[in-house]
Design an enzyme around this catalytic site. Structure first.
Site, short mmCIF file in Angstrom:
data_model
loop_
_atom_site.label_atom_id
_atom_site.label_comp_id
_atom_site.label_asym_id
_atom_site.label_seq_id
_atom_site.Cartn_x
_atom_site.Cartn_y
_atom_site.Cartn_z
NE ARG A 240 -4.19 -1.67 0.31
CZ ARG A 240 -4.30 -2.79 -0.41
NH1 ARG A 240 -3.34 -3.13 -1.26
NH2 ARG A 240 -5.37 -3.55 -0.31
CD GLU A 269 -3.42 3.00 -5.06
OE1 GLU A 269 -4.41 2.28 -5.31
OE2 GLU A 269 -2.37 2.56 -4.61
CG HIS A 288 -3.68 -0.98 -6.52
ND1 HIS A 288 -3.98 -0.40 -5.32
CD2 HIS A 288 -3.59 -2.31 -6.25
CE1 HIS A 288 -4.07 -1.32 -4.38
NE2 HIS A 288 -3.84 -2.49 -4.93
C1 DGY Z 1 -5.78 -6.47 -2.56
O1 DGY Z 1 -6.39 -7.49 -2.83
O2 DGY Z 1 -5.61 -6.06 -1.41
C2 DGY Z 1 -5.27 -5.69 -3.72
O3 DGY Z 1 -4.28 -4.78 -3.38
C3 DGY Z 1 -6.41 -4.97 -4.39
O4 DGY Z 1 -6.93 -3.99 -3.55
#
Ligand code: DGY
Length: 328
Positions: A240, A269, A288
Site C-alpha cells: 500500500r 490512487e 495498482h
Molecule cells: C488487494 O487485494 O488487497 C489488492 O491490493 C487490491 O486492492
C-alpha cells in the site's frame, strides 16, 4: 422468510456471480457509481443491507453506523486497510477477504516491477515509441542484472514467499527477509535468512515490500530507510502507498539516494497526473494492478461471493478475516 439484502459496491460482478447472488438475495448494484459516500441512494440502501460486497471504498464508523442490519462485509481484496476492524468487531460484523487466490498473480506483478526497473524497460520502450532509438544502445542506457543478486522481502507472508520463490529458483537470487515472526519453513525451502530491517536495507539489491498497511507500518520507509538502502538499491512496493513517506521517496529517487523504484501502489490512487512519480525515468509506476488479471479477479470475486453467502446462510466462510466474530 424474507430475502436478505446485499449491496454490490465499486467492483462489478460477472453475470454468473451476479446471478448466484440474486438467486439467494435481493441485490442492489452500486458498482457503477463513484463517490458512494455522497450518494444518497447508496446511503439509504445501507440501512437495509445485510451484506456488502466490493472493494476500494473506505468503510469507516461514520458510514457503517447507518447500516443497522449489517451482518457481513465481503471484500474483493486481500488487504483490509479500508475497514475499521475495531468497529466491525464492536458490532459483531464479519469481515471476509480473498487471500490465496491472488498470491501467484501478485507475486508476478512484483517480479514484473523488479525486472522492469532493473532493465529500465518503460524508459527504453518509450524511447522506441517516440522514435528516439537512433543508435545502438550504450552504457548510459544500460540496466543492472537481476539474476544472482540479493533480494530482500519486507513482510514474509504468502505473497512475500511467492516472490522469494521466483527470485530463488527462477533467478538464482540470495533471499533475505524481515518479518515480525520468523518463518523457518520458508527459511528451509528458500534458503532465506531473517534480518533486522536496517540490516536487510543495507545488504539487499532489491527491496520488495509486501507488508499490510497498519498503524505499525504506516510510513515505515522514509529518508532514513532510503539512505540505508543506498544508491544501487531498487525499491519495489506492491503493498500500500501508505507504508512509504512518498515525498521522501520522490526526493530519494530524484537525488540518486536510491537507484530506481517499481511501484504498484501510491498514497493517493489514482496517482494524480502531476505527481513526479508519473514522469521520473527511474520509476516504473503501475495503476495498482497487483491482482488484475481476468482469471485472478474472477477467482477473487467468486471467493467473495462464496464468503458472503456462507455468512448470510449461517455457515463458515472460506476466508473470514475476523473469524472470532462468526456466530456472535
Ligand atoms: C488487494 O487485494 O488487497 C489488492 O491490493 C487490491 O486492492
Amino acid at each position: 422468510m424474507s430475502r436478505k439484502t446485499v449491496l454490490i459496491y465499486q467492483r462489478p460482478l460477472k453475470p454468473a456471480l451476479h446471478e448466484r447472488l440474486a438467486s439467494e438475495c435481493e441485490v442492489l448494484d452500486f458498482s457503477g457509481e463513484n463517490n458512494l459516500r455522497d450518494n444518497a441512494d447508496f446511503r439509504e440502501a445501507l440501512k437495509r443491507a445485510h451484506g456488502l460486497i466490493g472493494s476500494s471504498v473506505p468503510m469507516d464508523r461514520e458510514l457503517l453506523a447507518e447500516a443497522d442490519n449489517l451482518e457481513v462485509i465481503s471484500s474483493i481484496s486481500v488487504g483490509v486497510d479500508n475497514y475499521d476492524i475495531d468497529y466491525l468487531n464492536e458490532r459483531g460484523i464479519v469481515l471476509c477477504h480473498t487471500p490465496d487466490v491472488l498470491t501467484e498473480t501478485t507475486a508476478d506483478t512484483a517480479f514484473l516491477l523488479i525486472l522492469a526497473s532493473a532493465r529500465r524497460a518503460v524508459e527504453l520502450a518509450n524511447m522506441v515509441r517516440h522514435g528516439e532509438w537512433t543508435s545502438s544502445i550504450a552504457e548510459p542506457h544500460f540496466g543492472v542484472d537481476v539474476q544472482g543478486k540479493h533480494l530482500g522481502i519486507v513482510g514474509m507472508g504468502r505473497i512475500g514467499a511467492a516472490i522469494a520463490r521466483r527470485g530463488r529458483f527462477g533467478f538464482n537470487m540470495t533471499v533475505s527477509y524481515h518479518n515480525r515472526s520468523r518463518h523457518e519453513d520458508f527459511e528451509q525451502e528458500l534458503g532465506a535468512s531473517w534480518r533486522e530491517l536496517d540490516e536487510l536495507l543495507r545488504e539487499c539489491d532489491f527491496i520488495c515490500v509486501t507488508v499490510p498497511l497498519s498503524e505499525a507500518t504506516r510510513e515505515m520507509f522514509g529518508q532514513r530507510e532510503f539512505e540505508l538502502m543506498g544508491d544501487q538499491a531498487i525499491f519495489v512496493n506492491i503493498s500500500r502507498g501508505g507504508v512509504v513517506d512518498e515525498p521522501a521517496l520522490i526526493e530519494a529517487l530524484d537525488n540518486g539516494t536510491i537507484r530506481a523504484a517499481g511501484l504498484d501502489v501510491f498514497t493517493t490512487e489514482p496517482l494524480p497526473a502531476d505527481s513526479p512519480l508519473a514522469r521520473m525515468d527511474n520509476v516504473v509506476a503501475l495503476p495498482h494492478i497487483g491482482s488484475a488479471t481476468h482469471e485472478t479477479r474472477y477467482a477473487m470475486a467468486e471467493l467473495a461471493v462464496d464468503n458472503l453467502l456462507a455468512v448470510l446462510n449461517g455457515q463458515r466462510p472460506r476466508a473470514p478475516y475476523n473469524a472470532d466474530q462468526l456466530g456472535r
